[in-house]
Design a protein around this motif. Structure first.
Motif: not given
Length: 470
Positions: A255-277
């Protein structure tokens, strides 16, 4: 994975001493459907219809869930089918035949998963390596020969010296021998009597190994002494529970790999960074899930083993984290690296000896992870982010080790008297523990993102984009 503090050698029962070899049970008792106990079998081997059917049904449910969600691909499905067939045969077989049944199922799994060509080459190389380890010559000479062969095979893989051998042979052989041979040779060096051949072969040919190339570093003595060390039905139930927890983790990973994982290239703010980490770190659920399933499957055949992980997301410090995540690796490092180093430095002051041993543990861990990457992926895993990750984590653990070593042992709490009111809920302790868990989790997720970055500069660039206000 971390050194035990307090007593620098060990502060708890070592893995290979947790279980004892079962004693014989004497005369068998008759049963209406099958012999419950054959002559000279241990009492823990006693057969009973209802507990067996309950465990077999539970295994069938786990198998159905894995088929429904297509967990871990074809190899895993094949091995589940083999385990389902071998499980009742192994259960009903006399005790003296059980190890042979398990070994036969393991070899069958090797050939059915990888085919005849790979299976034949792996079996031949395994026979050579195991045979050398048991030659009637000095231990040093055997270890030297194995080291030379390891280097030769390592050079043969990229140089195509063995062009006739399928490329799949190398990760399979590496997964079977790269760490377990170190443990086995260590045990041979310290063994008081010769090891049985069936134990040696069975230790390297572990059935679940053929669907999980990244395999837990099972300790030989723990694996051997845990065999029917408790009632077989209890061991099976614990293994099925471990397998189920592993399957749940694998489903969560998907589920995480297919639905929730954020690619590093899509990180563009604090929330996306938090989700990525967070989700980049939780991908590790695949590894912990595979380890649970692998060791749970071994329980089904009577091998009682300790947990592979223990609530590592709730670690309250870096030493605590090191002890909770990949426990088999921690025990491997403690036995073969930490304890010998501390023993050699026993005349040093304790803080210096602990610091030196911890540093050596993490240096060896870094080296062996690169060595593991070579066998499983064909490339050495030595990168700058990798070195920084292990250096920083090792430094944090070293600091925690020094702090823990200076703490006075906690006094045992006395039971309150019957006329005393029960103690109230300690909100302060809960708050402190929560802060420790959050701080440890945040630090580990940050380090994990560094470990998975292509370079240190790319990691800083990622953090820079994530910390910018959107």
């Amino acid at each position: 994975m971390g050194p035990n503090v307090g007593n620098p050698i060990t502060s708890r029962t070592t893995p290979h001493q947790r279980y004892v070899v079962p004693e014989g049970a004497g005369a068998p008792r008759p049963s209406g459907w099958i012999e419950t106990l054959y002559a000279d079998e241990p009492a823990n081997c006693r057969r009973a219809l209802v507990p067996f059917l309950r465990n077999f049904l539970f295994f069938g449910l786990v198998f159905a869930v894995c088929r429904l969600y297509q967990t871990e691909g074809r190899a895993f499905q094949v091995l589940l089918q083999i385990a389902g067939v071998a499980f009742p045969i192994h259960y009903l077989a006399p005790y003296r035949w059980k190890k042979a049944v398990f070994l036969a199922a393991s070899i069958a799994g090797l050939f059915l998963v990888f085919g005849t060509d790979v299976g034949a080459v792996v079996t031949a190389l395994s026979a050579v390596l195991i045979g050398i380890s048991r030659l009637p010559i000095s231990w040093n000479l055997r270890a030297g020969i194995l080291a030379v062969i390891s280097v030769f095979l390592s050079c043969g893989q990229p140089a195509a010296l063995f062009a006739y051998a399928p490329s799949t042979v190398w990760p399979v052989v590496g997964s079977m021998f790269m760490f377990r041979m170190l443990i086995y040779m260590y045990e041979l060096k310290h063994a008081k009597k010769p090891e049985k051949l069936i134990d040696a072969v069975g230790y390297f040919f572990l059935l679940p190994n053929y669907c999980f190339m990244l395999f837990p570093v099972v300790d030989f003595r723990t694996w051997q002494r845990g065999y029917f060390a408790s009632d077989v039905h209890d061991v099976q139930r614990r293994g099925l529970d471990m397998t189920f927890r592993g399957v749940v983790q694998l489903i969560l990973y998907r589920i995480i790999d297919q639905e929730l994982l954020i690619p590093a290239t899509d990180v563009s703010g604090p929330l996306s960074l938090l989700g990525f980490l967070v989700f980049n770190y939780l991908v590790y659920l695949q590894v912990s899930g595979q380890f649970h399933v692998a060791c749970g499957m071994l329980h089904m055949f009577g091998y009682q083993l300790p947990d592979t992980h223990h609530r590592y997301l709730l670690a309250t410090g870096f030493t605590d984290y090191w002890r909770r995540i990949n426990i088999y690796w921690k025990d491997f490092m403690v036995r073969l690296v930490f304890n010998p180093v501390v023993f050699r430095l026993k005349h040093w002051p304790q803080p210096a000896a602990l610091a030196a041993a911890t540093a050596v543990v993490f240096f060896v861990t870094w080296l062996l992870h690169g060595y593991q990457s070579f066998w499983l992926r064909g490339t050495w895993g030595f990168t700058t982010p990798d070195a920084v990750f292990w250096t920083v984590l090792g430094g944090l653990v070293m600091v925690n080790v020094q702090i823990d070593a200076r703490k006075k042992p906690a006094r045992a709490k006395l039971r309150p008297r019957a006329d005393e009111p029960p103690p109230g809920f300690d909100f302060k302790a809960l708050a402190v523990r929560s802060v420790k868990i959050a701080a440890t989790f945040a630090t580990i997720t940050l380090l994990w993102s560094l470990w998975n970055s292509p370079s240190v500069s790319a990691w800083f660039e990622l953090l820079g984009r994530g910390l910018q206000a959107s």
